[in-house]
Motif scaffolding. Sequence first.
Motif, PDB file in Angstrom:
ATOM      1  N   LEU A 440      29.783  48.041  42.561  1.00 34.33           N
ATOM      2  CA  LEU A 440      31.040  47.562  41.973  1.00 34.33           C
ATOM      3  C   LEU A 440      31.953  46.944  43.032  1.00 34.33           C
ATOM      4  O   LEU A 440      32.668  45.970  42.750  1.00 34.33           O
ATOM      5  CB  LEU A 440      31.753  48.719  41.267  1.00 34.33           C
ATOM      6  N   ASP A 441      31.947  47.520  44.227  1.00 30.00           N
ATOM      7  CA  ASP A 441      32.843  46.960  45.251  1.00 30.00           C
ATOM      8  C   ASP A 441      32.480  45.511  45.553  1.00 30.00           C
ATOM      9  O   ASP A 441      33.348  44.655  45.725  1.00 30.00           O
ATOM     10  CB  ASP A 441      32.818  47.817  46.520  1.00 30.00           C
ATOM     11  N   GLN A 442      31.181  45.224  45.510  1.00 31.08           N
ATOM     12  CA  GLN A 442      30.735  43.856  45.781  1.00 31.08           C
ATOM     13  C   GLN A 442      31.124  42.920  44.636  1.00 31.08           C
ATOM     14  O   GLN A 442      31.605  41.806  44.849  1.00 31.08           O
ATOM     15  CB  GLN A 442      29.216  43.861  45.936  1.00 31.08           C
ATOM     16  N   VAL A 443      30.935  43.415  43.429  1.00 31.07           N
ATOM     17  CA  VAL A 443      31.280  42.607  42.251  1.00 31.07           C
ATOM     18  C   VAL A 443      32.765  42.277  42.262  1.00 31.07           C
ATOM     19  O   VAL A 443      33.182  41.126  42.022  1.00 31.07           O
ATOM     20  CB  VAL A 443      30.899  43.359  40.954  1.00 31.07           C
ATOM     21  N   LEU A 444      33.581  43.271  42.587  1.00 32.41           N
ATOM     22  CA  LEU A 444      35.034  43.065  42.564  1.00 32.41           C
ATOM     23  C   LEU A 444      35.482  42.157  43.711  1.00 32.41           C
ATOM     24  O   LEU A 444      36.417  41.352  43.551  1.00 32.41           O
ATOM     25  CB  LEU A 444      35.749  44.418  42.627  1.00 32.41           C
ATOM     26  N   ALA A 445      34.780  42.257  44.805  1.00 30.68           N
ATOM     27  CA  ALA A 445      35.112  41.383  45.939  1.00 30.68           C
ATOM     28  C   ALA A 445      34.837  39.929  45.563  1.00 30.68           C
ATOM     29  O   ALA A 445      35.656  39.033  45.837  1.00 30.68           O
ATOM     30  CB  ALA A 445      34.289  41.791  47.161  1.00 30.68           C
ATOM     31  N   ASP A 446      33.693  39.697  44.918  1.00 30.82           N
ATOM     32  CA  ASP A 446      33.368  38.336  44.470  1.00 30.82           C
ATOM     33  C   ASP A 446      34.408  37.837  43.469  1.00 30.82           C
ATOM     34  O   ASP A 446      34.805  36.663  43.479  1.00 30.82           O
ATOM     35  CB  ASP A 446      31.987  38.318  43.814  1.00 30.82           C
ATOM     36  N   LEU A 447      34.823  38.737  42.611  1.00 25.60           N
ATOM     37  CA  LEU A 447      35.821  38.374  41.586  1.00 25.60           C
ATOM     38  C   LEU A 447      37.131  37.940  42.250  1.00 25.60           C
ATOM     39  O   LEU A 447      37.764  36.950  41.829  1.00 25.60           O
ATOM     40  CB  LEU A 447      36.049  39.589  40.673  1.00 25.60           C
ATOM     41  N   VAL A 449      37.527  36.741  45.200  1.00 25.51           N
ATOM     42  CA  VAL A 449      37.327  35.440  45.852  1.00 25.51           C
ATOM     43  C   VAL A 449      37.410  34.320  44.823  1.00 25.51           C
ATOM     44  O   VAL A 449      38.047  33.286  45.050  1.00 25.51           O
ATOM     45  CB  VAL A 449      35.955  35.414  46.578  1.00 25.51           C
ATOM     46  N   ASP A 450      36.775  34.532  43.673  1.00 29.78           N
ATOM     47  CA  ASP A 450      36.742  33.489  42.643  1.00 29.78           C
ATOM     48  C   ASP A 450      38.128  33.141  42.135  1.00 29.78           C
ATOM     49  O   ASP A 450      38.404  31.988  41.789  1.00 29.78           O
ATOM     50  CB  ASP A 450      35.865  33.940  41.468  1.00 29.78           C
ATOM     51  N   TYR A 451      38.993  34.128  41.988  1.00 27.47           N
ATOM     52  CA  TYR A 451      40.267  33.878  41.300  1.00 27.47           C
ATOM     53  C   TYR A 451      41.492  33.848  42.226  1.00 27.47           C
ATOM     54  O   TYR A 451      42.596  33.537  41.795  1.00 27.47           O
ATOM     55  CB  TYR A 451      40.476  34.932  40.194  1.00 27.47           C
ATOM     56  N   GLU A 452      41.285  34.194  43.460  1.00 24.68           N
ATOM     57  CA  GLU A 452      42.428  34.247  44.386  1.00 24.68           C
ATOM     58  C   GLU A 452      43.095  32.879  44.511  1.00 24.68           C
ATOM     59  O   GLU A 452      44.322  32.755  44.434  1.00 24.68           O
ATOM     60  CB  GLU A 452      41.946  34.740  45.753  1.00 24.68           C
ATOM     61  N   ALA A 453      42.282  31.853  44.673  1.00 23.17           N
ATOM     62  CA  ALA A 453      42.813  30.504  44.858  1.00 23.17           C
ATOM     63  C   ALA A 453      43.570  30.035  43.622  1.00 23.17           C
ATOM     64  O   ALA A 453      44.664  29.461  43.715  1.00 23.17           O
ATOM     65  CB  ALA A 453      41.656  29.542  45.161  1.00 23.17           C
ATOM     66  N   GLN A 454      42.979  30.317  42.461  1.00 20.99           N
ATOM     67  CA  GLN A 454      43.639  29.903  41.197  1.00 20.99           C
ATOM     68  C   GLN A 454      44.998  30.577  41.045  1.00 20.99           C
ATOM     69  O   GLN A 454      45.974  29.960  40.624  1.00 20.99           O
ATOM     70  CB  GLN A 454      42.748  30.258  40.011  1.00 20.99           C
ATOM     71  N   ALA A 455      45.038  31.874  41.413  1.00 20.51           N
ATOM     72  CA  ALA A 455      46.297  32.621  41.284  1.00 20.51           C
ATOM     73  C   ALA A 455      47.353  32.038  42.217  1.00 20.51           C
ATOM     74  O   ALA A 455      48.509  31.839  41.821  1.00 20.51           O
ATOM     75  CB  ALA A 455      46.053  34.090  41.595  1.00 20.51           C
ATOM     76  N   LYS A 456      46.882  31.728  43.376  1.00 13.00           N
ATOM     77  CA  LYS A 456      47.811  31.157  44.353  1.00 13.00           C
ATOM     78  C   LYS A 456      48.319  29.805  43.874  1.00 13.00           C
ATOM     79  O   LYS A 456      49.509  29.495  43.981  1.00 13.00           O
ATOM     80  CB  LYS A 456      47.072  31.004  45.698  1.00 13.00           C
ATOM     81  N   GLU A 457      47.413  29.034  43.304  1.00  7.75           N
ATOM     82  CA  GLU A 457      47.778  27.710  42.800  1.00  7.75           C
ATOM     83  C   GLU A 457      48.841  27.796  41.715  1.00  7.75           C
ATOM     84  O   GLU A 457      49.728  26.946  41.614  1.00  7.75           O
ATOM     85  CB  GLU A 457      46.522  27.030  42.246  1.00  7.75           C
ATOM     86  N   LYS A 458      48.758  28.841  40.871  1.00 12.91           N
ATOM     87  CA  LYS A 458      49.752  29.008  39.786  1.00 12.91           C
ATOM     88  C   LYS A 458      50.934  29.884  40.202  1.00 12.91           C
ATOM     89  O   LYS A 458      51.749  30.274  39.377  1.00 12.91           O
ATOM     90  CB  LYS A 458      49.077  29.670  38.567  1.00 12.91           C
ATOM     91  N   GLY A 489      40.060  35.851  33.890  1.00 12.35           N
ATOM     92  CA  GLY A 489      40.308  34.435  33.608  1.00 12.35           C
ATOM     93  C   GLY A 489      41.371  34.271  32.542  1.00 12.35           C
ATOM     94  O   GLY A 489      42.274  33.419  32.652  1.00 12.35           O
ATOM     95  N   ASN A 490      41.312  35.077  31.489  1.00 10.49           N
ATOM     96  CA  ASN A 490      42.338  35.026  30.435  1.00 10.49           C
ATOM     97  C   ASN A 490      43.710  35.381  30.990  1.00 10.49           C
ATOM     98  O   ASN A 490      44.724  34.758  30.641  1.00 10.49           O
ATOM     99  CB  ASN A 490      41.983  35.992  29.311  1.00 10.49           C
ATOM    100  N   ALA A 491      43.744  36.401  31.860  1.00 10.76           N
ATOM    101  CA  ALA A 491      45.031  36.821  32.433  1.00 10.76           C
ATOM    102  C   ALA A 491      45.660  35.673  33.210  1.00 10.76           C
ATOM    103  O   ALA A 491      46.868  35.400  33.082  1.00 10.76           O
ATOM    104  CB  ALA A 491      44.813  38.042  33.330  1.00 10.76           C
ATOM    105  N   LEU A 492      44.851  34.980  33.988  1.00 12.39           N
ATOM    106  CA  LEU A 492      45.375  33.840  34.749  1.00 12.39           C
ATOM    107  C   LEU A 492      45.781  32.696  33.826  1.00 12.39           C
ATOM    108  O   LEU A 492      46.790  32.027  34.041  1.00 12.39           O
ATOM    109  CB  LEU A 492      44.301  33.341  35.723  1.00 12.39           C
ATOM    110  N   LYS A 493      44.988  32.516  32.774  1.00 10.67           N
ATOM    111  CA  LYS A 493      45.241  31.405  31.864  1.00 10.67           C
ATOM    112  C   LYS A 493      46.547  31.586  31.088  1.00 10.67           C
ATOM    113  O   LYS A 493      47.308  30.633  30.882  1.00 10.67           O
ATOM    114  CB  LYS A 493      44.064  31.303  30.882  1.00 10.67           C
TER     115      LYS A 493
END
Lengths: 590, 111
Positions: A440-447, A449-458, A489-493
């Motif tokens: 799980l730690d690996q899965v969450l780390a990937d998650l 990474v995937d959404y950090e940039a988008q969050a920062k962008e918004k 993804g929904n939370a960010l959207k």
Amino acid sequence: MVAVIGVTVAAILVASVAAGVWWTLQSETVSAASTRKQEVQTAAELLAVSSESLMAGDNLSPVRRMITEAARRHQLDRIRISLPDGQVVADGDPTKITLINLPATWQGGQVVQASTTQDQDGVSVTMPIDVTGRGPAKLELFGTIQRPTWLASAAQAGLAAIGAGGLIALWLVYRSTRSRLRALGAIRESLLAIEKGEESDSALSLSPNFGHEAQAWNRLLNDRSELRRKAAMERSKEALVGTGGADLRGACDAISQGMILVDDTLVVQYANGAAATFLQAKRDLIVGGTITRFIRDENLVACINEAAVSGSRKRSTLEIEYATDEGTGVLRYHVRPVRREDRASAMILIEDITQQRVADESRNQFVAQATHELRTPLTNIRLYVETALEEGEKDPALREKSLNVINQESRRLERIVDDMLKVSEIEAGSLKLNHDDVRLDQVLADLLVDYEAQAKEKSIVMGFNLAPKLPVIQADRDKVQLAMHNLLGNALKYTPAGGRIAVNVDVADGKVVFEVRDTGIGISKDDQVHLFEKFFRAKDRRVESIVGTGLGLSIAREMARLHGGDITVESELDKGSTFTLTLPTNVEAA
Amino acid sequence: MQIHEQKHGAVTVLTPEGPLIQDDADAFRQRAMTLYAKSLGRFVVDVSKIPFMDSRGLETFLDLSDHIGQSGNVLKLASVNKTIREVLSLTELDHAFEQFEDVNTAVRSFL
């Protein structure tokens, strides 16, 4: 038939009377002959004795008077005293006397023996007379036997009277019993028909015009029908309910469709276990009760009435919605008339089609929504392709913009198709989990990474609060990731710029709890009910302006459920939402 | 023991969580009986979260099976884990229930 009986009875009657009369006449004739013989013999003996003494004294006059008197008194046809030489001394007819005075003596001649003969004509008596000192003589008498003519006449008259009376009586009896005899004849015909195998009451019953016997016969037939009906009902009940029909009863109870048999008074004669479940009543209460106590729908009751009471052959099928504490449902009722020889009845079959109905509605909705969702990007692609083709050469900027839109819409189309394929796999049951050790730690780390940039962008503040030690779970990595991606993804959207998103991951009671809390636009209570339905989009203008297929949450929840987990939501409009994904740590399901 | 309910279309999935033993078994039996009557038989028991069960738990499943069987239905068990499967197999009661690989397959069996 009746005529034959009448003639036979009349012939027997007349023959009996005639035989009686003949016997009476014969008896009387014999009796008269015997009496006549006795009378003539007695007269001959008396005359012979008297004549002997009188003729010895040559006193012939008294002899002749005596003979004449005897002839008259005894109605003798011939009476004569003659000598052996044939001389007639005395005769009933004085003209036939040939000897006036007796000679002193005469020769004896042939000895005369006393004799009596009798034939059909009469009685003939010959008596010897010994005239003392003179010689023998003979006395001859012949008297006709007089038949009693009065008796014959009386017999004839009596016979005629009896015959006439008998015929009249026979005619009267025949007339009075004519209809009765006809009824008896008809009953006999019916009995012969029964012997030949005729069973139909209509063929065996008689017209009431035949009288009481016919009516009694018809009552007997009715009683027989009633007894057969009761016997059939008993057999039917025994077959379905009684111990003799244990196998059949067990078989009916093994059917998941409800089965109810009602008679022509709408009384339930049999109900299987499934019927009791569908009618939500105990079977003991249903059987013997009126079906209208348990089925209220007017149309259905009318159909049952038509089949069971009216004897119609119409078969009906109705789908009726119902409501319970657990929600609504749909039951399909099949009403089938049951034809029996004695009376009508109806079979009601019940099946629960709620799940089929839900599946149908879901499928129809899916097709409609999918068509709609596919049409929008396809239309955009077509329009911008046309624009690029027509205006692209003149306006490179417009062409680039068109190509960008086409690119975006193509990706959107790809996402929709991917989601739809996943939904299709879920619906078809072909979606399988590929279990593996998932860190799980690996899965969450990937998650992250995937959404950090988008969050920062918004300009959204996103924080991951993880448990100190996350376990390795047995699960399908891709599908767990898909569920988490959809939630984050929904939370960010749906979180406006400047908002916050917190991802909390904890492990408790053998479960991993993945919680995504945002300060987004929130979801109304009404929309929360339908949130996990396929293609559902909240009725909020802010949601409509954001691209989405409405499949993400539905897929995410299916992914969670496939692992034996679930997704729940808590939300308040304009304040934010919290989605919680729970997964068991030792997943073995699917 | 916690007992969860989930609606899958018109089918209710009952998920007991925890060992099916003693009083918990009776509570589950009562809940399942009530749900069966209300849902007209459209329910599935997800046993994936039952780690083990005692004789009372086994008896509960048998009682449910008998009760449901009277209506021509069969108790549908989904996601039977290894432990429960072995218990049912050893007691030769596995034939008394309809077993499904997962909840979705069990739910689709109502179609």
